[in-house]
Design a protein around this motif. Structure first.
Motif, PDB file in Angstrom:
ATOM      1  N   THR A  16       0.835  -1.205   0.000  1.00  0.00           N
ATOM      2  CA  THR A  16       0.000   0.000   0.000  1.00  0.00           C
ATOM      3  C   THR A  16       0.869   1.254   0.000  1.00  0.00           C
ATOM      4  OG1 THR A  16      -1.679  -1.250   1.191  1.00  0.00           O
ATOM      5  CG2 THR A  16      -1.950   1.120   1.156  1.00  0.00           C
ATOM      6  N   ASP A  45      -7.074  -0.760   3.984  1.00  0.00           N
ATOM      7  CA  ASP A  45      -6.190  -0.159   2.984  1.00  0.00           C
ATOM      8  C   ASP A  45      -6.929   0.910   2.180  1.00  0.00           C
ATOM      9  OD1 ASP A  45      -3.974  -1.474   3.744  1.00  0.00           O
ATOM     10  OD2 ASP A  45      -3.919  -2.896   2.091  1.00  0.00           O
ATOM     11  N   GLU A  91      -3.730  -4.665  -5.684  1.00  0.00           N
ATOM     12  CA  GLU A  91      -3.024  -5.157  -4.490  1.00  0.00           C
ATOM     13  C   GLU A  91      -3.766  -6.358  -3.937  1.00  0.00           C
ATOM     14  OE1 GLU A  91      -2.225  -2.451  -1.145  1.00  0.00           O
ATOM     15  OE2 GLU A  91      -2.057  -4.188   0.178  1.00  0.00           O
ATOM     16  N   LYS A 268      -3.699  -2.976  11.757  1.00  0.00           N
ATOM     17  CA  LYS A 268      -3.956  -1.735  11.022  1.00  0.00           C
ATOM     18  C   LYS A 268      -5.205  -1.094  11.613  1.00  0.00           C
ATOM     19  CE  LYS A 268      -3.657  -3.792   6.832  1.00  0.00           C
ATOM     20  NZ  LYS A 268      -3.643  -3.948   5.373  1.00  0.00           N
TER      21      LYS A 268
HETATM   22 MG   LIG Z   1      -1.792  -3.150   2.064  1.00  0.00          MG
END
Ligand SMILES: [Mg+2]
Ligand SMILES: Nc1nc2c(ncn2[C@@H]2O[C@H](COP(=O)(O)OP(=O)(O)OP(=O)(O)O)[C@@H](O)[C@H]2O)c(=O)[nH]1
Length: 324
Positions: A16, A45, A91, A268
Motif C-alpha cells: 500500500t 487499505d 493489491e 492496522k
Molecule cells: Mg496493504
C-alpha cells in the motif's frame, strides 16, 4: 485498454505504501484506479488510500482465491467498464496465492479490456529470516510469479538481512530485476515494463476455513448498532476486525498501548480520537503512527495473527478504552 499491474508481496511488506508513492506520480490528465483485496473482512487499505486521487475498489474478506470468483470479477468489471481508467494497480492480500488472480487477468474475458504489464513483488528482506514466512507457499509463489522484485524497507536491513537477500538472489534467475528502496519509492516507469514471467505456478493450497461469510456486508453497520466484528481464518492465519460507528472516540494513550501490546503479527487501524483521526500500522514490532486530516465515516481496526489468538480478551480491552 487499461494498463494493469499486480503489486504483490507478503503481509506488511509495503504494497500500500508503494501504491501511494506511485499514485503521487500520476499525470494530472490520467485516471488511475486501485483494486485492493484484504485478508481481513474489514477493509482498511481503502482508508489508507482514500486521499490519493485514485478510483478505489476494495474487496475485503479472504485470500484472493476465495474471493476470486464473483466479488473479484464484479469489482474488476466495475472499474474497467465504468471508470475506464488509464491505469489499474491491483493489491492482492499478502496472504494470497497469485495463481488465481493471474489466470483471471490473463483470461479471454479481459483480453479486450486490459493489458497486464510487469508484476511487482515487494519483499522485506528481514522476512527471509523468519522461518514461518519462508515456509509459506504464498510468500514463495508471489516471489516466483514476479517480474520485478522490490526489496523494500532497506532502511531497516542489518548486514545479516543484506546477506540473506544476496543468498536468495543467488538462487534466482540471473536476469531477475531487483530494486532496493525504502518507503516503496519506485519510479512509475517500472509499471510500463512488459510481463515476462510466464512460469507455471503450482496450484495454491485451498484452505477454505473461513468462519465468516459476511463479505461486503461487513463493511457497514446496520441500524443503530455501535460496533461489530468480523473474523476470518485461512491456513495458519486468522484475522479479527472491528468497525465502530463514527461517534466513537478512543483514548489515545490507551489505544496505542493496546496496539503495541496485542500479541499479533499485523495491526492496522484508522480510529477517531479527541484531537482528530489516528492511523496506526504495525508489522511485527514496527509501529507507525500518523494523523489524517480528513475524518473517516467510522473507526476500523484489523488484526492478523499466525496461530490462535484470544480475540475476546483483546476486544474487552478495546471496549474499555472508548471515550464515547
Ligand atoms: Mg496493504
Ligand atoms: N521502516 C520502514 N517502514 C516501512 C517502509 N515501507 C513501509 N513501511 C511500513 O510498513 C508497514 C506496512 O506497510 P504497508 O504498505 O501497509 O504494507 P502492505 O504490504 O500493504 O500490508 P498488507 O496490506 O497488510 O499486507 C507500515 O507501517 C509502513 O509505514 C520502509 O521502507 N521502511
Amino acid at each position: 485498454m487499461t494498463q494493469t499491474n499486480l503489486i504483490t508481496g507478503f503481509l506488511g511488506s509495503g504494497k500500500t505504501t508503494t501504491i501511494r508513492h506511485l499514485l503521487a506520480q500520476k499525470p494530472e490528465n490520467e485516471k488511475w484506479a486501485v483494486l485492493v483485496n484484504e485478508f481481513g473482512e474489514i477493509g482498511i487499505d481503502g482508508a489508507l488510500l482514500a486521499d490519493s486521487g485514485a478510483v478505489l475498489k476494495e474487496i475485503p474478506g479472504g485470500c484472493m482465491c476465495c474471493v476470486n470468483g464473483l466479488p473479484m470479477q464484479i469489482g474488476l468489471n466495475m472499474l474497467l467498464k465504468q471508470a475506464k481508467p488509464d491505469r489499474l494497480l491491483i493489491e492482492p492480500t499478502g496472504l494470497g496465492h497469485p495463481k488465481q488472480i493471474l489466470s483471471l487477468l490473463t483470461s479471454d474475458v479481459y483480453s479486450g479490456w486490459l493489458t497486464l504489464n510487469a508484476s511487482l513483488c515487494l519483499l522485506d528482506a528481514r522476512q527471509l529470516s523468519d522461518p514461518r514466512v519462508v515456509a509459506n507457499e504464498n510468500f514463495r509463489d508471489q516471489l516466483a510469479a514476479a517480474d520485478i522484485i522490490i526489496a523494500n524497507k532497506t532502511d531497516t536491513y542489518t548486514e545479516h538481512d543484506d546477506l540473506m537477500l544476496a543468498q536468495w538472489l543467488s538462487t534466482q534467475d540471473a536476469s531477475l530485476q531487483i530494486e532496493r528502496v525504502s518507503q516503496g519509492k519506485i519510479s512509475a516507469e517500472l509499471l510500463n515494463q512488459p510481463r515476462r514471467n510466464e512460469r507455471e505456478l503450482p496450484e495454491g493450497k485451498h484452505h477454505h476455513a473461513h468462519q465468516s461469510k459476511q463479505g461486503l456486508a461487513a463493511l457497514s453497520l446496520p441500524g443503530h448498532q455501535r460496533w461489530r466484528r468480523a473474523l476470518n481464518e485461512a491456513g495458519d492465519y486468522s484475522s479479527c476486525g472491528w468497525i465502530f460507528d463514527g461517534e466513537t472516540l478512543f483514548d489515545t494513550a490507551g489505544f496505542l498501548d493496546w496496539a503495541r501490546q496485542a500479541p499479533v503479527d499485523r495491526l492496522k487501524a484508522v480510529i477517531r480520537i479527541k484531537e482528530g483521526t489516528l492511523r496506526v500500522n504495525r508489522q511485527g514490532n514496527d509501529l507507525h503512527i500518523d494523523t489524517l486530516s480528513t475524518a473517516p465515516l467510522d473507526n476500523r481496526i484489523e488484526l492478523i495473527s499466525h496461530g490462535k489468538t484470544d480475540w475476546n480478551a483483546l476486544q474487552s480491552i478495546l471496549l474499555r478504552i472508548r471515550l464515547s
